[in-house]
Every structure is written in structure tokens, then in C-alpha cells.
Design a protein around this motif. Structure first.
Motif, short mmCIF file in Angstrom:
data_model
loop_
_atom_site.label_atom_id
_atom_site.label_comp_id
_atom_site.label_asym_id
_atom_site.label_seq_id
_atom_site.Cartn_x
_atom_site.Cartn_y
_atom_site.Cartn_z
N LYS A 2 -11.06 5.08 5.96
CA LYS A 2 -9.85 5.99 5.65
C LYS A 2 -8.61 5.00 5.75
CE LYS A 2 -7.52 9.80 5.07
NZ LYS A 2 -7.56 10.53 4.18
N ASP A 4 -8.61 1.91 5.21
CA ASP A 4 -8.63 1.03 3.91
C ASP A 4 -7.91 1.70 2.86
OD1 ASP A 4 -9.67 -1.46 5.18
OD2 ASP A 4 -11.67 -0.92 4.42
N GLU A 5 -8.26 3.09 2.51
CA GLU A 5 -7.91 3.85 1.73
C GLU A 5 -6.22 3.95 1.68
OE1 GLU A 5 -7.81 8.63 0.45
OE2 GLU A 5 -9.70 7.75 0.98
N ARG A 7 -4.32 1.98 3.33
CA ARG A 7 -3.68 0.60 3.11
C ARG A 7 -3.56 0.40 1.54
NH1 ARG A 7 -5.44 -4.03 2.06
NH2 ARG A 7 -7.37 -4.22 2.57
N ILE A 8 -4.62 0.51 0.70
CA ILE A 8 -4.67 0.59 -0.51
C ILE A 8 -3.39 1.45 -1.17
CG2 ILE A 8 -5.93 0.88 -2.82
CD1 ILE A 8 -8.32 0.04 -1.31
N ILE A 9 -3.30 2.76 -0.72
CA ILE A 9 -2.48 3.66 -1.39
C ILE A 9 -0.96 2.87 -0.94
CG2 ILE A 9 -1.30 6.01 -0.98
CD1 ILE A 9 -4.05 6.95 -0.53
N LEU A 11 -0.32 -0.20 -0.41
CA LEU A 11 0.17 -1.61 -1.34
C LEU A 11 0.19 -1.18 -2.73
CD1 LEU A 11 -2.85 -3.76 0.01
CD2 LEU A 11 -0.39 -3.90 0.47
N THR A 12 -0.33 -0.17 -3.33
CA THR A 12 -0.39 0.28 -4.68
C THR A 12 1.25 0.85 -4.85
OG1 THR A 12 -2.61 0.88 -4.76
CG2 THR A 12 -0.95 1.87 -6.35
N LYS A 13 1.76 1.76 -3.74
CA LYS A 13 2.86 2.23 -3.65
C LYS A 13 4.09 1.16 -3.60
CE LYS A 13 5.71 5.98 -1.64
NZ LYS A 13 6.00 7.05 -0.76
N ASP A 15 3.60 -1.76 -4.42
CA ASP A 15 3.57 -2.81 -5.70
C ASP A 15 4.45 -2.02 -6.78
OD1 ASP A 15 2.91 -4.79 -7.57
OD2 ASP A 15 1.57 -3.68 -8.39
#
Length: 95
Positions: A2, A4-5, A7-9, A11-13, A15
């Protein structure tokens, strides 16, 4: 997972926001460049018009000075006599 998810969201946001900020900055720079070019063209046209007016004024002044230098009483009388002769010849042709 959760974490990691999330964190990825994040980072995506981040970016996407960075790209949006870069795009907005590019648009602002393009608009500033267009504004600058418009201002330069406007000032160039204004300068050309001022020079054109000055040249026209100076040419008129020189022509006036030249005419005043040549416009003697004798010359005026000759021009009057010449035009009277033209009018007489036109009047004689029409009768």
C-alpha cells in the motif's frame, strides 16, 4: 504494498504537475516573446512614420523657401501675363 502504491501515485502526480508547470512556463514565455515582438514592430512603425513626417516637413519648407527666393515682382507679372494670354486663347477658340 500500500505504501509503494501511494508513493507511485504521489510520484506520478508530482511528475504530472511538473510537466503542467513546464508547459505553463513555456506558454508564458511564448506569449512574452510575441508581446515583445509586437512592441518592437509597433515602435519601428512609429519611428518610420516620424521620420516620414519630418522628411515631408523639411521638403515642404525647402520648396517654400525656394519659391519665395524666385518669386520676384517681375516673375509674378510675367506669370500673370502668361495666364491671361492662355485664358484669351481659350476664350477665342470657344467663340
Amino acid at each position: 504494498m500500500k505504501a509503494d502504491e501511494i508513493r507511485i501515485i504521489g510520484l506520478t502526480k508530482m511528475d504530472r504537475e511538473r510537466r503542467d508547470l513546464v508547459d505553463a512556463t513555456d506558454n508564458d514565455l511564448r506569449e512574452l516573446e510575441e508581446s515583445k515582438n509586437y512592441a518592437i514592430r509597433f515602435e519601428k512603425q512609429r519611428a518610420i512614420e516620424q521620420v516620414r513626417q519630418q522628411v515631408s516637413r523639411l521638403a515642404s519648407e525647402r520648396a517654400f523657401e525656394s519659391l519665395n527666393g524666385r518669386l520676384t515682382n517681375e516673375f509674378q507679372l510675367r506669370m500673370i501675363d502668361y495666364h491671361i494670354g492662355l485664358l484669351r486663347s481659350v476664350a477665342n477658340k470657344s467663340t
